[in-house]
Design an enzyme around this catalytic site. Sequence first.
Site, PDB file in Angstrom:
ATOM      1  N   LYS A   1       0.844  -1.207   0.000  1.00  0.00           N
ATOM      2  CA  LYS A   1       0.000   0.000   0.000  1.00  0.00           C
ATOM      3  C   LYS A   1       0.874   1.250   0.000  1.00  0.00           C
ATOM      4  O   LYS A   1       0.604   2.215  -0.713  1.00  0.00           O
ATOM      5  CB  LYS A   1      -0.910   0.000   1.241  1.00  0.00           C
ATOM      6  CG  LYS A   1      -2.024  -1.027   1.168  1.00  0.00           C
ATOM      7  CD  LYS A   1      -2.766  -1.178   2.485  1.00  0.00           C
ATOM      8  CE  LYS A   1      -3.786  -2.311   2.404  1.00  0.00           C
ATOM      9  NZ  LYS A   1      -4.417  -2.633   3.688  1.00  0.00           N
TER      10      LYS A   1
ATOM     11  N   GLN B   1      -4.534  -1.135   9.931  1.00  0.00           N
ATOM     12  CA  GLN B   1      -4.361  -2.468   9.339  1.00  0.00           C
ATOM     13  C   GLN B   1      -4.824  -3.541  10.324  1.00  0.00           C
ATOM     14  O   GLN B   1      -4.406  -3.554  11.488  1.00  0.00           O
ATOM     15  CB  GLN B   1      -2.881  -2.683   8.966  1.00  0.00           C
ATOM     16  CG  GLN B   1      -2.613  -3.988   8.256  1.00  0.00           C
ATOM     17  CD  GLN B   1      -3.286  -4.078   6.871  1.00  0.00           C
ATOM     18  OE1 GLN B   1      -3.285  -3.121   6.110  1.00  0.00           O
ATOM     19  NE2 GLN B   1      -3.867  -5.233   6.572  1.00  0.00           N
TER      20      GLN B   1
ATOM     21  N   ASP C   1     -10.905   3.047   4.483  1.00  0.00           N
ATOM     22  CA  ASP C   1     -11.296   1.638   4.373  1.00  0.00           C
ATOM     23  C   ASP C   1     -12.811   1.498   4.232  1.00  0.00           C
ATOM     24  O   ASP C   1     -13.304   0.433   3.850  1.00  0.00           O
ATOM     25  CB  ASP C   1     -10.839   0.865   5.630  1.00  0.00           C
ATOM     26  CG  ASP C   1      -9.640  -0.026   5.349  1.00  0.00           C
ATOM     27  OD1 ASP C   1      -9.396  -0.336   4.171  1.00  0.00           O
ATOM     28  OD2 ASP C   1      -8.951  -0.394   6.324  1.00  0.00           O
TER      29      ASP C   1
END
Length: 299
Positions: free
Chosen positions: A54, A98, A124
């Site tokens: 990412k 994460q 997200d």
Amino acid sequence: MTALLLDGKKLAEKVRSEVTLEVAAFREKHGRAPGLHVVLAGEDPASTVYVRNKEKAALEVGIAGAVHRLPATVTKAELVELIARLNADADVDGILVQLPLPKALSAKDTEEILDLVDPRKDVDGFHPINAGLLASGRPGLVPCTPAGSLRLVDEACVLLGGRSLRGAHAVVVGRSNIVGKPVAQLLLQRDCTVTLAHSRTKDLAAVCATADVLVVAVGRAEMIGGDAVKEGAIVIDVGINRVEPKEPGGKAKLVGDVAFASASERAGAITPVPGGVGPMTIAYLLRNTVFAARRRLGG
Ligand code: NDP
């Protein structure tokens, strides 16, 4: 029928070049690049690789930001403090925590930490406010994997000669909050008739065999065989499963939730694993970051 291969890598490259232009335009207008901040707690090997990918992808399109690497011993209070700081920082446009968080933190802790992320920075798309906006058909931050999966469905429709989703029967297998449910919402917004299947669904293969669009997000290697695929269907395989080698010294391989070889004989278009949904997830994270920045600051 031999299915068209939906190349997620190639489509993700296209999305990333669109994002690169948007990042440049944002920088021109605001004098800085959009900022993505990733919180990585602990040293889970898969998470470490995902975060590295990412970070690399963000840099390539010109997105700024940082990875906040914290030890596995990090406390809930320390994470809460970090999220509050990122929420308050005007130069932070996107925050991604994460998962999974270290084992010492419970599922409830994880939920509470995710809920603290400012919904406007929730790239997200996991925050209940964004989930609610999606369910209401209102604009918000949409989870990356579902958004990328829908783009693959759109691409398939084009490649198959301009197929329409209106009234098509879409079956989504898996009802998680991060994949199955949002995918179902997105397909509903496109006027599909949606069936959301799960572990309690009776005669799953028969249900899948009625799908014009079949999206599978379960996490079981090759559980959907070709006999469960309708002739000409668009098949999006979200699952990523590591299969250990049968012989000593052999290589482990990644497979999806769909048995690719038999399904490709019946499907109209199908995503491979790897190289299908995975690259699209990262591309849509970048897109969400620019979307979040533009929404907060304009432009
Ligand atoms: P979850 O474990 O959260 O959800 C799995 C879902 O599958 C549940 O709804 C479960 O049903 C359902 N399920 C389990 N067994 C069966 C069965 N035998 N028949 C029908 N349904 C079943 O997984 P996620 O949604 O997080 O992820 C799903 C897969 O997608 C995983 O392989 C994951 O690695 C992959 N993934 C890939 C991404 C990418 O970028 N390509 C991103 C995110 C995930 P129930 O609710 O009844 O328990």
